[in-house]
Scaffold this motif. Structure first.
Motif, PDB file in Angstrom:
ATOM      1  N   GLY A   1       0.809  -1.210   0.000  1.00 54.64           N
ATOM      2  CA  GLY A   1       0.000   0.000   0.000  1.00 54.64           C
ATOM      3  C   GLY A   1       0.842   1.260   0.000  1.00 54.64           C
ATOM      4  N   ASP A   2       0.217   2.389  -0.328  1.00 52.74           N
ATOM      5  CA  ASP A   2       0.963   3.644  -0.448  1.00 52.74           C
ATOM      6  C   ASP A   2       1.554   4.095   0.871  1.00 52.74           C
ATOM      7  N   ARG A   3       0.982   3.656   2.001  1.00 50.57           N
ATOM      8  CA  ARG A   3       1.497   4.074   3.306  1.00 50.57           C
ATOM      9  C   ARG A   3       2.924   3.577   3.557  1.00 50.57           C
ATOM     10  N   ALA A   4       3.322   2.507   2.867  1.00 51.04           N
ATOM     11  CA  ALA A   4       4.644   1.920   3.083  1.00 51.04           C
ATOM     12  C   ALA A   4       5.719   2.561   2.221  1.00 51.04           C
ATOM     13  N   LEU A   5       5.337   3.410   1.276  1.00 47.40           N
ATOM     14  CA  LEU A   5       6.330   4.035   0.402  1.00 47.40           C
ATOM     15  C   LEU A   5       7.092   5.102   1.178  1.00 47.40           C
ATOM     16  N   PRO A   6       8.393   5.226   0.971  1.00 48.08           N
ATOM     17  CA  PRO A   6       9.190   6.194   1.734  1.00 48.08           C
ATOM     18  C   PRO A   6       8.671   7.616   1.538  1.00 48.08           C
ATOM     19  N   PRO A   7       8.205   8.272   2.596  1.00 44.09           N
ATOM     20  CA  PRO A   7       7.607   9.604   2.430  1.00 44.09           C
ATOM     21  C   PRO A   7       8.586  10.633   1.908  1.00 44.09           C
ATOM     22  N   GLU A   8       9.851  10.524   2.316  1.00 41.84           N
ATOM     23  CA  GLU A   8      10.830  11.499   1.844  1.00 41.84           C
ATOM     24  C   GLU A   8      11.149  11.297   0.363  1.00 41.84           C
ATOM     25  N   TRP A   9      10.951  10.091  -0.141  1.00 43.42           N
ATOM     26  CA  TRP A   9      11.094   9.851  -1.578  1.00 43.42           C
ATOM     27  C   TRP A   9       9.893  10.416  -2.330  1.00 43.42           C
ATOM     28  N   LEU A  10       8.713  10.201  -1.793  1.00 41.40           N
ATOM     29  CA  LEU A  10       7.510  10.750  -2.423  1.00 41.40           C
ATOM     30  C   LEU A  10       7.541  12.273  -2.474  1.00 41.40           C
ATOM     31  N   ASP A  11       8.144  12.889  -1.449  1.00 44.41           N
ATOM     32  CA  ASP A  11       8.183  14.351  -1.387  1.00 44.41           C
ATOM     33  C   ASP A  11       8.916  14.962  -2.575  1.00 44.41           C
ATOM     34  N   VAL A  12       9.867  14.223  -3.148  1.00 43.75           N
ATOM     35  CA  VAL A  12      10.653  14.774  -4.264  1.00 43.75           C
ATOM     36  C   VAL A  12      10.270  14.148  -5.604  1.00 43.75           C
ATOM     37  N   LEU A  13       9.247  13.315  -5.609  1.00 39.09           N
ATOM     38  CA  LEU A  13       8.866  12.620  -6.842  1.00 39.09           C
ATOM     39  C   LEU A  13       8.195  13.581  -7.819  1.00 39.09           C
ATOM     40  N   GLU A  14       8.744  13.667  -9.003  1.00 40.07           N
ATOM     41  CA  GLU A  14       8.160  14.496 -10.056  1.00 40.07           C
ATOM     42  C   GLU A  14       6.781  13.954 -10.441  1.00 40.07           C
ATOM     43  N   LEU A  15       5.828  14.850 -10.629  1.00 42.25           N
ATOM     44  CA  LEU A  15       4.465  14.521 -11.053  1.00 42.25           C
ATOM     45  C   LEU A  15       3.730  13.627 -10.060  1.00 42.25           C
ATOM     46  N   ARG A  16       4.140  13.667  -8.812  1.00 38.48           N
ATOM     47  CA  ARG A  16       3.429  12.880  -7.795  1.00 38.48           C
ATOM     48  C   ARG A  16       1.942  13.210  -7.783  1.00 38.48           C
ATOM     49  N   GLU A  17       1.615  14.496  -7.891  1.00 34.18           N
ATOM     50  CA  GLU A  17       0.218  14.914  -7.824  1.00 34.18           C
ATOM     51  C   GLU A  17      -0.580  14.361  -9.008  1.00 34.18           C
ATOM     52  N   VAL A  18       0.052  14.296 -10.173  1.00 35.40           N
ATOM     53  CA  VAL A  18      -0.635  13.770 -11.354  1.00 35.40           C
ATOM     54  C   VAL A  18      -0.882  12.269 -11.205  1.00 35.40           C
ATOM     55  N   VAL A  19       0.136  11.538 -10.741  1.00 31.38           N
ATOM     56  CA  VAL A  19      -0.030  10.098 -10.527  1.00 31.38           C
ATOM     57  C   VAL A  19      -1.151   9.844  -9.526  1.00 31.38           C
TER      58      VAL A  19
END
Length: 367
Positions: free
Chosen positions: A321-339
């Protein structure tokens, strides 16, 4: 108090975001040998996303994953309008022509038969300017889509346009997990989607296997059981032998635990072709119980690191699930909002009560 396990929505969102994370992690070292990766990042290899101008850039893999999902949403809208239409492949073909347009080609050059209906591409995803970046798009995908625009000939496994088994089919296949409750239908749809650009069985059967694995994980099926079901479905298809050997090799290697990159490459290859990209991504998900370790394992080798990272991310995201993804990695992920937005829209469209208003029809036109 023990946290409840992730639900199906969290798992699907995790698969899409996890795929993008794995892609971004691997894109930083795509085309680099393992020696070069160690030279630049240390003995452990790449361990964190490498931001470019404060963002961890995604590659064409995530771009095509997004257009695949958008095409599936629009196909489902069309199916609601005309229930006898149960084939998402034409709508996904249309979506890929929109992606081709983002890669520096005019709509007139990209649209093919769709230009008869539209002077410009429609829907909301094409308005996201971040998708117009050129991120090393695969030559096979580009050539196939340019050919469709010129000839209007839609490829399939029985009407192949090439003999390519490159990993460009499997790397975009995970969204097909949302198409049906029936895993056999998911396998068939993923094969059809991949065969639009890749004509070799290992180029499209790898897509079917990945989509079914993700489909089962979203339903909380344990990963080994999900792999077994996908394997059983694989056996029904002509030309499955090569993909089967690679799938079994991934499971066997995972039993050894985390191995050195050199051992991974020796056993599973470099990930440049469909069966190898699936094998490496699956191996990493099976061998490493931690999401970070799995993603690191999937990209630290001398092969096609963004695609193997994508496959691994699709799997571990659906598993945990998305809760297990590294939050600090998600913070810098390009187009996170679009995904995130597109994934959430897919969950709404494939829900028991999808929207029927004009706003939704403009966002996801079906014709």
């Amino acid at each position: 108090m023990q946290q409840a396990p992730p639900d199906a929505h969290e798992r699907f969102l995790g698969s899409m975001l996890g795929g993008a994370l794995g892609d971004a992690l691997g894109f930083a070292v795509e085309f680099h040998s393992m020696d070069k990766i160690r030279e630049r990042h240390g003995a452990a290899g790449l361990t964190e996303p490498a931001p470019a101008q404060e963002k961890a850039e995604i590659s064409d893999d995530t771009q095509m994953m997004l257009f695949t999902l958008e095409g599936l949403i629009r196909a489902h809208v069309a199916r609601r309008m005309k229930p006898v239409d149960n084939d998402p492949v034409p709508e996904v073909q249309h979506a890929y022509q929109r992606w081709l347009h983002t890669q520096g080609r005019s709509w007139a050059e990209s649209a093919g038969p769709y230009a008869v209906h539209l002077a410009e591409p429609d829907g909301w995803l094409i308005t996201e300017r971040g998708l117009f970046a050129t991120r090393a798009p695969g030559n096979t995908c580009m050539t196939a889509l340019i050919g469709f625009a010129r000839t209007h000939r839609q490829a399939s496994q029985d009407n192949a346009i090439n003999d390519s088994k490159g990993c460009g089919g499997v790397m975009r296949a995970a969204p097909v997990a949302v198409w049906s409750h029936d895993p056999a239908e998911v396998f068939h749809a993923a094969v059809g989607v991949a065969a639009l650009t890749h004509g070799h069985p290992s180029g499209y059967l790898s897509a079917g296997v990945l989509a079914v694995i993700v489909h089962q994980l979203i339903r909380a099926v344990p990963l080994p059981d999900a792999v077994r079901l996908a394997r059983d479905l694989l056996l029904r298809w002509r030309g499955h032998e090569e993909q089967l050997r690679s799938l079994d090799a991934a499971v066997e290697l995972a039993a050894e635990g985390i191995v050195a990159p050199e051992r991974l490459e020796e056993r599973l290859g470099g990930g440049w072709v469909g069966e190898e990209a699936l094998a490496i991504g699956l191996y990493a998900a099976l061998a490493a119980p931690d999401v970070r370790d799995a993603l690191r394992l999937s990209v630290n080798h001398s092969g096609d690191s963004d695609s193997t990272g994508m496959v691994c991310g699709n799997i571990v995201g659906a598993l945990h699930g998305d809760r297990a993804l590294p939050p600090e990695w998600l913070d810098v992920l390009e187009l996170r909002e679009v995904v995130t937005a597109l994934s959430q829209d897919a969950l709404v469209e494939f829900s028991p009560a999808p929207p029927t208003n004009a706003t939704w029809s403009t966002r996801y036109p079906a014709w």
